[in-house]
Design a protein around this motif. Structure first.
Motif, PDB file in Angstrom:
ATOM      1  N   LYS A 178     -14.525  89.488  83.328  1.00  0.00           N
ATOM      2  CA  LYS A 178     -13.261  89.764  84.048  1.00  0.00           C
ATOM      3  C   LYS A 178     -12.643  88.420  84.235  1.00  0.00           C
ATOM      4  O   LYS A 178     -13.202  87.251  84.459  1.00  0.00           O
ATOM      5  CB  LYS A 178     -13.514  90.405  85.260  1.00  0.00           C
ATOM      6  CG  LYS A 178     -14.095  91.813  84.987  1.00  0.00           C
ATOM      7  CD  LYS A 178     -13.259  92.771  84.656  1.00  0.00           C
ATOM      8  CE  LYS A 178     -13.582  93.957  84.276  1.00  0.00           C
ATOM      9  NZ  LYS A 178     -12.745  94.930  83.321  1.00  0.00           N
ATOM     10  N   LEU A 179     -11.259  88.499  84.689  1.00  0.00           N
ATOM     11  CA  LEU A 179     -10.346  87.265  84.871  1.00  0.00           C
ATOM     12  C   LEU A 179     -10.796  87.037  86.473  1.00  0.00           C
ATOM     13  O   LEU A 179     -10.977  88.001  87.077  1.00  0.00           O
ATOM     14  CB  LEU A 179      -8.881  87.576  84.659  1.00  0.00           C
ATOM     15  CG  LEU A 179      -8.531  87.813  83.020  1.00  0.00           C
ATOM     16  CD1 LEU A 179      -7.085  88.470  83.065  1.00  0.00           C
ATOM     17  CD2 LEU A 179      -8.803  86.738  82.159  1.00  0.00           C
TER      18      LEU A 179
ATOM     19  N   ILE B  63      -9.323  86.542  89.984  1.00  0.00           N
ATOM     20  CA  ILE B  63      -8.111  86.728  90.446  1.00  0.00           C
ATOM     21  C   ILE B  63      -8.462  86.727  92.091  1.00  0.00           C
ATOM     22  O   ILE B  63      -9.425  86.889  92.383  1.00  0.00           O
ATOM     23  CB  ILE B  63      -7.517  88.049  90.274  1.00  0.00           C
ATOM     24  CG1 ILE B  63      -8.713  89.199  90.530  1.00  0.00           C
ATOM     25  CG2 ILE B  63      -7.072  88.153  88.926  1.00  0.00           C
ATOM     26  CD1 ILE B  63      -7.936  90.746  90.175  1.00  0.00           C
TER      27      ILE B  63
ATOM     28  N   GLY C 139      -3.092  85.432  89.703  1.00  0.00           N
ATOM     29  CA  GLY C 139      -3.949  85.721  88.560  1.00  0.00           C
ATOM     30  C   GLY C 139      -3.895  84.416  87.706  1.00  0.00           C
ATOM     31  O   GLY C 139      -3.657  83.377  88.291  1.00  0.00           O
TER      32      GLY C 139
ATOM     33  N   TYR D 296     -11.663  95.827  90.406  1.00  0.00           N
ATOM     34  CA  TYR D 296     -11.329  95.232  89.185  1.00  0.00           C
ATOM     35  C   TYR D 296     -12.557  94.848  88.599  1.00  0.00           C
ATOM     36  O   TYR D 296     -12.748  94.985  87.313  1.00  0.00           O
ATOM     37  CB  TYR D 296     -10.344  94.257  89.310  1.00  0.00           C
ATOM     38  CG  TYR D 296     -10.212  93.414  88.134  1.00  0.00           C
ATOM     39  CD1 TYR D 296      -9.780  93.992  86.935  1.00  0.00           C
ATOM     40  CD2 TYR D 296     -10.628  92.129  88.230  1.00  0.00           C
ATOM     41  CE1 TYR D 296      -9.470  93.134  85.929  1.00  0.00           C
ATOM     42  CE2 TYR D 296     -10.402  91.077  87.279  1.00  0.00           C
ATOM     43  CZ  TYR D 296      -9.921  91.754  85.988  1.00  0.00           C
ATOM     44  OH  TYR D 296      -9.710  90.886  85.042  1.00  0.00           O
TER      45      TYR D 296
ATOM     46  N   VAL E   3      -2.485  93.554  92.450  1.00  0.00           N
ATOM     47  CA  VAL E   3      -3.640  93.134  91.344  1.00  0.00           C
ATOM     48  C   VAL E   3      -3.079  93.774  89.989  1.00  0.00           C
ATOM     49  O   VAL E   3      -2.998  92.868  88.904  1.00  0.00           O
ATOM     50  CB  VAL E   3      -4.845  93.991  91.649  1.00  0.00           C
ATOM     51  CG1 VAL E   3      -5.652  93.659  90.502  1.00  0.00           C
ATOM     52  CG2 VAL E   3      -5.585  93.252  92.802  1.00  0.00           C
ATOM     53  N   LYS E   4      -2.358  94.787  89.826  1.00  0.00           N
ATOM     54  CA  LYS E   4      -1.855  95.103  88.570  1.00  0.00           C
ATOM     55  C   LYS E   4      -0.680  94.367  88.108  1.00  0.00           C
ATOM     56  O   LYS E   4      -0.553  94.041  86.841  1.00  0.00           O
ATOM     57  CB  LYS E   4      -1.320  96.559  88.848  1.00  0.00           C
ATOM     58  CG  LYS E   4      -2.402  97.828  88.660  1.00  0.00           C
ATOM     59  CD  LYS E   4      -1.901  99.082  88.605  1.00  0.00           C
ATOM     60  CE  LYS E   4      -2.925 100.177  88.525  1.00  0.00           C
ATOM     61  NZ  LYS E   4      -2.271 101.601  88.413  1.00  0.00           N
TER      62      LYS E   4
ATOM     63  N   LEU F  98      -2.151  91.076  86.179  1.00  0.00           N
ATOM     64  CA  LEU F  98      -3.067  91.165  85.211  1.00  0.00           C
ATOM     65  C   LEU F  98      -2.443  91.493  83.700  1.00  0.00           C
ATOM     66  O   LEU F  98      -1.385  92.082  83.944  1.00  0.00           O
ATOM     67  CB  LEU F  98      -3.916  92.732  85.135  1.00  0.00           C
ATOM     68  CG  LEU F  98      -4.871  92.674  86.368  1.00  0.00           C
ATOM     69  CD1 LEU F  98      -5.742  94.011  86.245  1.00  0.00           C
ATOM     70  CD2 LEU F  98      -6.085  91.586  86.050  1.00  0.00           C
TER      71      LEU F  98
ATOM     72  N   GLU G  35      -5.272  93.414  79.465  1.00  0.00           N
ATOM     73  CA  GLU G  35      -6.505  93.551  80.444  1.00  0.00           C
ATOM     74  C   GLU G  35      -6.168  94.843  81.314  1.00  0.00           C
ATOM     75  O   GLU G  35      -7.044  95.454  81.488  1.00  0.00           O
ATOM     76  CB  GLU G  35      -6.482  92.143  81.127  1.00  0.00           C
ATOM     77  CG  GLU G  35      -7.510  92.172  82.297  1.00  0.00           C
ATOM     78  CD  GLU G  35      -8.901  92.189  81.753  1.00  0.00           C
ATOM     79  OE1 GLU G  35      -9.894  92.155  82.402  1.00  0.00           O
ATOM     80  OE2 GLU G  35      -9.078  91.950  80.342  1.00  0.00           O
ATOM     81  N   LEU G  36      -5.034  94.904  81.444  1.00  0.00           N
ATOM     82  CA  LEU G  36      -4.672  96.202  82.542  1.00  0.00           C
ATOM     83  C   LEU G  36      -5.152  97.514  81.783  1.00  0.00           C
ATOM     84  O   LEU G  36      -5.573  98.284  82.441  1.00  0.00           O
ATOM     85  CB  LEU G  36      -3.025  96.333  82.821  1.00  0.00           C
ATOM     86  CG  LEU G  36      -2.866  97.405  83.877  1.00  0.00           C
ATOM     87  CD1 LEU G  36      -3.477  97.580  85.163  1.00  0.00           C
ATOM     88  CD2 LEU G  36      -1.468  97.268  84.131  1.00  0.00           C
TER      89      LEU G  36
ATOM     90  N   VAL H  60      -8.948  97.996  81.839  1.00  0.00           N
ATOM     91  CA  VAL H  60      -9.413  98.428  83.146  1.00  0.00           C
ATOM     92  C   VAL H  60      -9.019 100.001  83.374  1.00  0.00           C
ATOM     93  O   VAL H  60      -9.929 100.814  83.782  1.00  0.00           O
ATOM     94  CB  VAL H  60      -8.471  97.639  84.067  1.00  0.00           C
ATOM     95  CG1 VAL H  60      -8.974  98.231  85.704  1.00  0.00           C
ATOM     96  CG2 VAL H  60      -9.236  96.172  84.267  1.00  0.00           C
TER      97      VAL H  60
END
Length: 321
Positions: free
Chosen positions: A3-4, A6, A19, A170, A279-280, A283, A287-288, A291
């Motif tokens: 995962k990135l 954040i 992010g 996430y 959060v969205k 991303l 990546e979104l 998820v």
């Protein structure tokens, strides 16, 4: 699936999230809608790669977080309806200078000055430095406890809880829905509260060996060494975030996790919606999509397990972090 990285902070009626490339501030407006402002990060470390090296990156991250956080607070105050709270660049700079000065006075000058009374009983520099460190820790805990009792701050702390829960969701590879976010804990190992607790503990150790010069020299030495303390603390937080499934790491960060019981509250669904929007927004599209297509897996079970581990009886049991 990796995962990135954040992270973020709670603001007035909202959540700021940072992010890899963007920083977003999502705020619940007075009419009930969610306003999302997205800007590129523009970190100085992108221009000077040496600042990404261990220890240095911690100092950069701290300074940039303070600046971004102040801007996010000003923006959220304006969007949420407090028009008079918006600050221009000069006011923001002045606010930061005053805040730093107050922090130096409260957490450095007062504790070391107060040791003059202990000198009647001992001349040991080690004893005096350790006593100063523990007094600093005590002042810090009293300060956190005091602000956590304020009604307005409690609402911000609810958004803080929403931020943690959403990041956990996430990181677990779960779809970002209110139902999924609700199941996760509010105590996160990479929280800024953890960072502050580690800063306090590391400073006690480092400052203990500085001898006992004059008051001015003691204050200056602690200010000069604070970037070193921040750099070490940042590396420990990064390590803990990547290895929080290890029992010994969990025990190491347990004081910071327990302190988060003061700096968070359980959020309502509307607050979670704001955190999800934040959060969205940071991303990348690909990546979104990943998820949103994920289904629950074994990774998702790790975070709730941690919540059970730290749910020990304390006086602030319902004061979530």
């Amino acid at each position: 699936m990796a995962k990135l990285s954040i992270g973020g902070q709670a603001v007035i009626e909202g959540v700021m999230m940072r992010g890899p490339k963007d920083v977003a501030v999502a705020v619940r407006k007075a009419d009930g809608t969610i306003d999302v402002d997205v800007k590129p990060v523009n970190s100085i470390s992108d221009r000077y790669p040496i600042l990404k090296k261990p220890l240095l990156r911690g100092v950069v991250a701290l300074v940039e977080s303070l600046v971004m956080g102040m801007k996010a607070l000003s923006y959220s105050a304006q969007v949420s309806g407090d028009e008079d709270e918006q600050m221009d660049d000069k006011e923001m700079a002045l606010t930061m200078v005053v805040s730093v000065a107050l922090a130096v006075g409260l957490f450095i000058a007062i504790p070391t000055w107060s040791m003059r009374y202990l000198q009647q009983w001992t001349q040991s520099s080690l004893t005096l430095n350790l006593a100063e460190g523990f007094l600093r820790m005590g002042i810090f805990l009293v300060y956190i406890a005091a602000i956590s009792s304020m009604e307005d701050i409690q609402r911000v702390f609810k958004y803080h809880g929403a931020e943690h829960k959403t990041i956990f969701t996430y990181e677990a590879g779960m779809p970002l829905t209110v139902e999924n976010v609700r199941t996760f804990p509010r105590l996160h190992p990479r929280c800024g509260t953890n960072f502050l607790m580690i800063v306090m503990l590391i400073s006690i150790f480092i400052f203990a060996f500085l001898g006992w010069p004059s008051l001015v020299e003691r204050i200056l030495s602690r200010i000069v060494l604070m970037p070193v303390v921040a750099g070490i603390s940042y590396e420990l937080i990064r390590f803990a975030g990547k290895n929080n499934d290890k029992p010994w790491v969990h025990r190491m960060i347990l004081p910071g996790l327990l302190l988060q019981k003061l700096t968070t509250r359980e959020p309502d669904d509307e607050m979670i919606e704001v955190a999800i929007a934040s959060v969205k927004a940071v991303l990348p599209e690909e990546e979104l999509q990943k998820v949103e297509m994920q289904v629950p897996d074994a990774i998702a079970l790790q975070a709730p397990a941690m919540a059970e581990t730290v749910s020990v009886p304390v006086s602030c049991e319902e004061k979530t972090c």
